[in-house]
Design an enzyme around this catalytic site. Structure first.
Site, PDB file in Angstrom:
ATOM      1  CE1 TYR A  85      10.979  32.432   3.885  1.00  0.00           C
ATOM      2  CE2 TYR A  85      11.399  30.082   3.612  1.00  0.00           C
ATOM      3  CZ  TYR A  85      10.991  31.308   3.088  1.00  0.00           C
ATOM      4  OH  TYR A  85      10.612  31.385   1.779  1.00  0.00           O
ATOM      5  CE  LYS A 126      -0.300   0.008   5.004  1.00  0.00           C
ATOM      6  NZ  LYS A 126      -0.984  -0.556   6.167  1.00  0.00           N
TER       7      LYS A 126
HETATM    8  C1  LIG Z   1      -0.134  -1.595   6.737  1.00  0.00           C
HETATM    9  C2  LIG Z   1      -0.743  -2.855   7.136  1.00  0.00           C
HETATM   10  C3  LIG Z   1       0.059  -3.988   7.376  1.00  0.00           C
HETATM   11  C4  LIG Z   1       1.567  -3.951   7.354  1.00  0.00           C
HETATM   12  O1  LIG Z   1       2.076  -3.410   8.538  1.00  0.00           O
HETATM   13  P1  LIG Z   1       3.663  -3.315   8.823  1.00  0.00           P
HETATM   14  O2  LIG Z   1       3.723  -2.813  10.204  1.00  0.00           O
HETATM   15  O3  LIG Z   1       4.193  -2.363   7.827  1.00  0.00           O
HETATM   16  O4  LIG Z   1       4.219  -4.664   8.651  1.00  0.00           O
HETATM   17  C5  LIG Z   1      -0.587  -5.177   7.642  1.00  0.00           C
HETATM   18  N1  LIG Z   1      -1.938  -5.259   7.697  1.00  0.00           N
HETATM   19  C6  LIG Z   1      -2.733  -4.181   7.497  1.00  0.00           C
HETATM   20  C7  LIG Z   1      -4.196  -4.329   7.556  1.00  0.00           C
HETATM   21  C8  LIG Z   1      -2.158  -2.952   7.225  1.00  0.00           C
HETATM   22  O5  LIG Z   1      -2.943  -1.884   7.035  1.00  0.00           O
END
Ligand SMILES: *Cc1c(COP(=O)(O)O)cnc(C)c1O
Length: 369
Positions: A255, A39
């Site tokens: 800044y 993702k």
């Molecule tokens: C993002 C996510 C993961 C992965 O988590 P990590 O901590 O990056 O391993 C797993 N399951 C779900 C539902 C997620 O949203």
């Protein structure tokens, strides 16, 4: 000519990290499936290229947050099974062969109706609440899932939940216990889907592995609670010095005059700022690496530019490489270091950097030829 801001993604590190995950599973005596989480554009590493690379290593599933992310993967020719964690899309997913996660009964009903209308059986996963307080069936999950199981044209392939504080054993064990109780209840009714609750950090609990795990962060080379030996960060971020200026003691930098030179100084300028995901919080806190030495960020990080104190790196030249995230000689800056300076987590560092940098891939198959 475009300015130089490059994220180098090492695909051989990705495959090394995947092997490390497999060896953790193996030493726990588990043969569970892997749902590789890609993702948020694979945590800023580029979802399509990462998915292609994972596909050559035969992961069982890819996991994304939203339906549109899954479509991008399909349109790029990714054939692996894809699970969408957070979306209510009903119609289009049939066209792309995407597997949804159901988090309430209404959504299950709609998917069932649509699948029947199309004369197919749709595999689905169902999410239940065990302590994350985000999405998932919280009211009588066993009963609700049994009701969903009685709907036509759906196949409950998986049941999932999510750990909210996987680094904390006591709380995690409580979540795992709730999930086990649900599994026992469903098994009694003949529902034998595969169960999954673990993200990367959950891999430390052998009892949390169930039938599948969902690592994200660890694929990219980081862990919040497992020794990082054997893990290798996939991402390096580099830019070049666009200017070096000799400024006298007492000169305010950037800044708000938050830094005033304490000596006659060499101040470097890099074409990177908070619009590139280099957080403003890093002002006067972060370091970068120039000519194998650490150089502090001085003054406020601007939208597109950041200043460095190069006084102790007297041989620095315009166009020298500047490593923002990565290794050089004995020095290294990790996403964890940057996260600490910016008071955030490595996840946010990685996803932020992906945005404006040009990505270049190394260590892939085409490289080895
Ligand atoms: C993002 C996510 C993961 C992965 O988590 P990590 O901590 O990056 O391993 C797993 N399951 C779900 C539902 C997620 O949203």
């Amino acid at each position: 000519m475009s300015r130089f801001l490059q994220a180098e993604i090492d695909l051989s590190a990705l495959s090394q990290n995947l092997s490390r995950i497999k060896s953790i599973l193996k030493s726990a005596g588990s043969s569970c499936k892997i749902i590789a989480v890609v993702k948020a554009d694979a945590y800023g590493h580029g979802a399509v290229q990462i998915a292609r690379s994972l596909e050559t290593h035969n992961v069982d599933f890819l996991g994304v947050a939203f339906f549109e992310e899954a479509v991008i993967l399909r349109e790029a020719g990714i054939k692996s099974r894809i699970i969408v964690f957070f979306d209510r899309e009903v119609k289009e997913l049939f066209k792309y062969g995407i597997t949804p996660v159901i988090f309430d009964f209404k959504q299950a009903k709609k998917l069932s109706n649509e699948a029947c209308k199309r004369g197919v059986t749709l595999p689905v996963h169902i999410k239940v609440e065990t302590g994350m307080g985000r999405l998932g069936i919280y009211n009588d999950p066993c009963g609700t899932i049994k009701k969903i199981a009685s709907l036509p044209c759906l196949e409950i392939e998986g049941i999932m939940s999510h750990l909210s504080q996987a680094e904390e054993p006591q709380w995690s064990r409580q979540q795992i216990k709730r999930f086990m109780e649900l599994k026992a209840c469903l098994n009694k009714s003949g529902i034998n889907s595969f169960f999954h609750i673990s993200n990367s950090a959950g891999l430390v609990y052998p009892e949390a592995l169930f039938d599948a795990v969902r690592p994200g962060l660890m694929l990219y080379g980081y862990s919040s609670n497992i020794p990082e030996t054997g893990l290798k960060p996939c991402m390096t971020v580099k830019t070049k010095l666009m200017d070096i200026r000799k400024l006298p003691k007492g000169t305010p930098i950037s800044y708000g005059k938050t830094f005033i030179t304490k000596r006659d100084s060499l101040i470097g300028v890099i074409p990177v700022g908070y619009a590139d995901g280099y957080f403003r919080k890093l002002s006067n806190r972060a370091y970068v690496i120039v000519r194998g030495k650490k150089a502090p960020v001085v003054g406020t990080v601007c939208m597109d530019l950041t200043m460095l104190d190069l006084t102790d790196i007297a041989d620095a030249k315009i166009n020298d490489e500047v490593i923002i995230l990565g290794y050089s000689g004995k020095e290294r800056i990790t996403a964890k270091d940057i996260a600490e300076w910016a008071e955030t987590i490595p996840y946010e560092v990685l996803t932020s950097f992906g945005s404006r940098a040009n990505r270049r891939y190394t260590g892939g198959k085409e490289d080895r030829l």
